[in-house]
Design an enzyme around this catalytic site. Structure first.
Site, PDB file in Angstrom:
ATOM      1  N   GLY A  82      65.782  34.859  13.013  1.00 44.32           N
ATOM      2  CA  GLY A  82      66.185  34.345  14.234  1.00 44.32           C
ATOM      3  C   GLY A  82      66.995  32.691  14.082  1.00 44.32           C
ATOM      4  O   GLY A  82      66.689  31.877  15.066  1.00 44.32           O
ATOM      5  N   SER A  83      67.875  32.575  13.109  1.00 37.58           N
ATOM      6  CA  SER A  83      68.283  31.470  12.972  1.00 37.58           C
ATOM      7  C   SER A  83      69.560  31.305  13.921  1.00 37.58           C
ATOM      8  O   SER A  83      69.811  30.158  14.374  1.00 37.58           O
ATOM      9  CB  SER A  83      68.746  30.892  11.439  1.00 37.58           C
ATOM     10  OG  SER A  83      69.705  31.831  11.116  1.00 37.58           O
ATOM     11  N   ASN A  84      70.281  32.308  14.081  1.00 40.79           N
ATOM     12  CA  ASN A  84      71.393  32.289  15.046  1.00 40.79           C
ATOM     13  C   ASN A  84      70.696  32.157  16.217  1.00 40.79           C
ATOM     14  O   ASN A  84      71.400  31.358  17.153  1.00 40.79           O
ATOM     15  CB  ASN A  84      72.157  33.675  14.975  1.00 40.79           C
ATOM     16  CG  ASN A  84      73.131  33.419  13.839  1.00 40.79           C
ATOM     17  OD1 ASN A  84      74.171  32.782  14.040  1.00 40.79           O
ATOM     18  ND2 ASN A  84      73.177  34.234  12.954  1.00 40.79           N
ATOM     19  N   ARG A  88      65.211  56.589  21.196  1.00 38.23           N
ATOM     20  CA  ARG A  88      66.057  55.389  21.420  1.00 38.23           C
ATOM     21  C   ARG A  88      66.248  55.141  23.043  1.00 38.23           C
ATOM     22  O   ARG A  88      66.087  53.998  23.546  1.00 38.23           O
ATOM     23  CB  ARG A  88      67.553  55.410  20.895  1.00 38.23           C
ATOM     24  CG  ARG A  88      67.584  55.334  19.413  1.00 38.23           C
ATOM     25  CD  ARG A  88      68.829  55.152  18.801  1.00 38.23           C
ATOM     26  NE  ARG A  88      69.078  55.405  17.334  1.00 38.23           N
ATOM     27  CZ  ARG A  88      68.897  54.350  16.717  1.00 38.23           C
ATOM     28  NH1 ARG A  88      68.481  53.449  17.031  1.00 38.23           N
ATOM     29  NH2 ARG A  88      68.776  54.801  15.184  1.00 38.23           N
ATOM     30  N   MET A 109      68.540  44.529  14.416  1.00 38.32           N
ATOM     31  CA  MET A 109      69.080  45.708  13.648  1.00 38.32           C
ATOM     32  C   MET A 109      68.683  46.893  13.944  1.00 38.32           C
ATOM     33  O   MET A 109      68.513  48.057  13.199  1.00 38.32           O
ATOM     34  CB  MET A 109      68.669  45.316  12.000  1.00 38.32           C
ATOM     35  CG  MET A 109      68.935  44.066  11.476  1.00 38.32           C
ATOM     36  SD  MET A 109      70.674  43.641  11.738  1.00 38.32           S
ATOM     37  CE  MET A 109      70.958  43.671   9.851  1.00 38.32           C
ATOM     38  N   LEU A 112      72.351  50.854  18.986  1.00 35.05           N
ATOM     39  CA  LEU A 112      72.157  51.201  20.612  1.00 35.05           C
ATOM     40  C   LEU A 112      72.813  52.376  21.063  1.00 35.05           C
ATOM     41  O   LEU A 112      73.767  52.728  20.622  1.00 35.05           O
ATOM     42  CB  LEU A 112      72.567  49.868  21.299  1.00 35.05           C
ATOM     43  CG  LEU A 112      71.697  48.584  20.971  1.00 35.05           C
ATOM     44  CD1 LEU A 112      72.196  47.340  21.628  1.00 35.05           C
ATOM     45  CD2 LEU A 112      70.234  48.756  21.926  1.00 35.05           C
ATOM     46  N   HIS A 133      78.378  39.274  13.179  1.00 33.21           N
ATOM     47  CA  HIS A 133      78.344  39.944  12.186  1.00 33.21           C
ATOM     48  C   HIS A 133      78.881  39.223  10.941  1.00 33.21           C
ATOM     49  O   HIS A 133      79.818  38.280  11.117  1.00 33.21           O
ATOM     50  CB  HIS A 133      79.224  41.244  12.077  1.00 33.21           C
ATOM     51  CG  HIS A 133      79.184  41.996  11.237  1.00 33.21           C
ATOM     52  ND1 HIS A 133      78.232  42.695  10.876  1.00 33.21           N
ATOM     53  CD2 HIS A 133      80.112  42.301   9.856  1.00 33.21           C
ATOM     54  CE1 HIS A 133      78.443  43.570   9.476  1.00 33.21           C
ATOM     55  NE2 HIS A 133      79.506  43.096   9.266  1.00 33.21           N
ATOM     56  N   ASP A 163      79.189  47.534  14.839  1.00 31.96           N
ATOM     57  CA  ASP A 163      80.165  46.644  14.136  1.00 31.96           C
ATOM     58  C   ASP A 163      81.495  46.510  14.393  1.00 31.96           C
ATOM     59  O   ASP A 163      82.373  46.328  13.428  1.00 31.96           O
ATOM     60  CB  ASP A 163      79.769  46.269  12.679  1.00 31.96           C
ATOM     61  CG  ASP A 163      78.317  45.930  12.332  1.00 31.96           C
ATOM     62  OD1 ASP A 163      77.805  45.347  13.181  1.00 31.96           O
ATOM     63  OD2 ASP A 163      78.073  46.220  11.077  1.00 31.96           O
TER      64      ASP A 163
HETATM   65  C1  GAR Z   1      72.880  36.930  10.196  1.00 30.83           C
HETATM   66  O1  GAR Z   1      73.495  36.868   9.176  1.00 30.83           O
HETATM   67  C2  GAR Z   1      73.807  37.960  11.177  1.00 30.83           C
HETATM   68  O2  GAR Z   1      74.961  38.022  11.185  1.00 30.83           O
HETATM   69  C3  GAR Z   1      73.317  39.305  10.763  1.00 30.83           C
HETATM   70  O3  GAR Z   1      72.009  39.324  10.523  1.00 30.83           O
HETATM   71  C4  GAR Z   1      71.839  37.859  10.110  1.00 30.83           C
HETATM   72  C5  GAR Z   1      70.533  37.400  11.203  1.00 30.83           C
HETATM   73  O4  GAR Z   1      70.106  36.222  10.710  1.00 30.83           O
HETATM   74  N1  GAR Z   1      73.691  40.453  11.541  1.00 30.83           N
HETATM   75  C6  GAR Z   1      74.127  41.677  10.918  1.00 30.83           C
HETATM   76  O5  GAR Z   1      74.312  41.896   9.938  1.00 30.83           O
HETATM   77  C7  GAR Z   1      74.422  42.585  12.107  1.00 30.83           C
HETATM   78  N2  GAR Z   1      75.298  43.712  11.729  1.00 30.83           N
HETATM   79  P1  GAR Z   1      69.120  35.374  11.785  1.00 30.83           P
HETATM   80  O6  GAR Z   1      67.955  36.236  12.259  1.00 30.83           O
HETATM   81  O7  GAR Z   1      68.733  34.280  10.878  1.00 30.83           O
HETATM   82  O8  GAR Z   1      70.049  35.168  12.804  1.00 30.83           O
END
Ligand code: GAR
Length: 215
Positions: free
Chosen positions: A14-16, A67, A92, A95, A111, A147
């Site tokens: 969850g950093s984003n 789903r 991840m 959908l 992405h 993606d």
């Molecule tokens: C991030 O790098 C995001 O871009 C990637 O997962 C990571 C999640 O990190 N997403 C994908 O690969 C989606 N196809 P986070 O949980 O720290 O945000």
């Protein structure tokens, strides 16, 4: 200004998500984060969101039969919280096309690659293995294919000699944390829209589609 009620869907760290919540803590930011949902009850990001005072819920895909059922549970919560926009942030689960269509133009994803290059997993490893010199991240509107979908904005990261998947991931992630809040602000304010299958931007100077990146 009415701020767009926004949910963030996560599966892990969850950093984003944190970067979006922090950006939205400014009252002038055009989106308000009203809910964080995770398909994994143990996702680290759920605790972070709670600490930051955001409503959270886990919708465990493992206890749903299929789903459609899982997404019906997501949808109930999204409606309960009157969500208008969805940000996928390290979510991840694939959908279904019907869920994606329900949120068409109102669901965005980040992405860790310069799409259409390196869809899927292990993007940093694959870019390094190919000898790519420029890598980065992409925010795009979500369409049924994984993606894919019209690009809202991208940020570039130079690959340097000696990079490992970890060093590269760190620099790309730093760009993700800048790009995603900027992209959400543009979508939430209506400056960037999905029209048919094209991204239309009101003011390309305010919302460039490419950030050269700081690294
Ligand atoms: C991030 O790098 C995001 O871009 C990637 O997962 C990571 C999640 O990190 N997403 C994908 O690969 C989606 N196809 P986070 O949980 O720290 O945000």
């Amino acid at each position: 200004m009415t701020r767009k009620r926004t949910a963030i869907l996560i599966s892990g760290r969850g950093s984003n998500m944190r970067s979006l919540i922090e950006a939205a803590s400014a009252p002038s930011y055009p989106a308000e984060i009203v809910l964080v949902l995770s398909n994994r009850p143990e996702a680290e990001g759920l605790g972070v969101a709670k600490e930051l005072g955001i409503a959270t819920a886990a919708v465990d895909h493992k206890i749903h039969a299929g789903r459609e059922n899982f997404e019906a549970s997501l949808q109930v919560l999204l409606e309960l919280h009157r969500v208008e926009l969805i940000c996928l942030a390290g979510f991840m689960r694939l959908l279904t096309p019907s869920f994606v269509r329900l949120w068409e133009g109102r669901m965005i994803n980040i992405h860790p690659a310069l799409l259409p290059a390196y869809r899927g997993l292990h993007t940093h490893e694959r870019a390094l293995a190919d000898g790519a010199k420029i890598h980065g991240c992409t925010v795009h509107f979500v369409v049924p294919a994984m993606d894919e979908g019209p690009v809202i904005a991208q940020a570039a990261v130079a690959i340097v000699d000696g990079d490992t998947p970890e060093t590269l991931a760190r620099r790309v992630l730093a760009e993700e944390h800048i790009l995603y809040p900027a992209a959400l602000a543009a979508v939430a304010s209506g400056r960037i829209k999905l029209v048919g299958d094209r991204v239309v931007r009101e003011d390309p100077e305010q919302d460039p589609h490419f950030l050269p990146g700081g690294s």
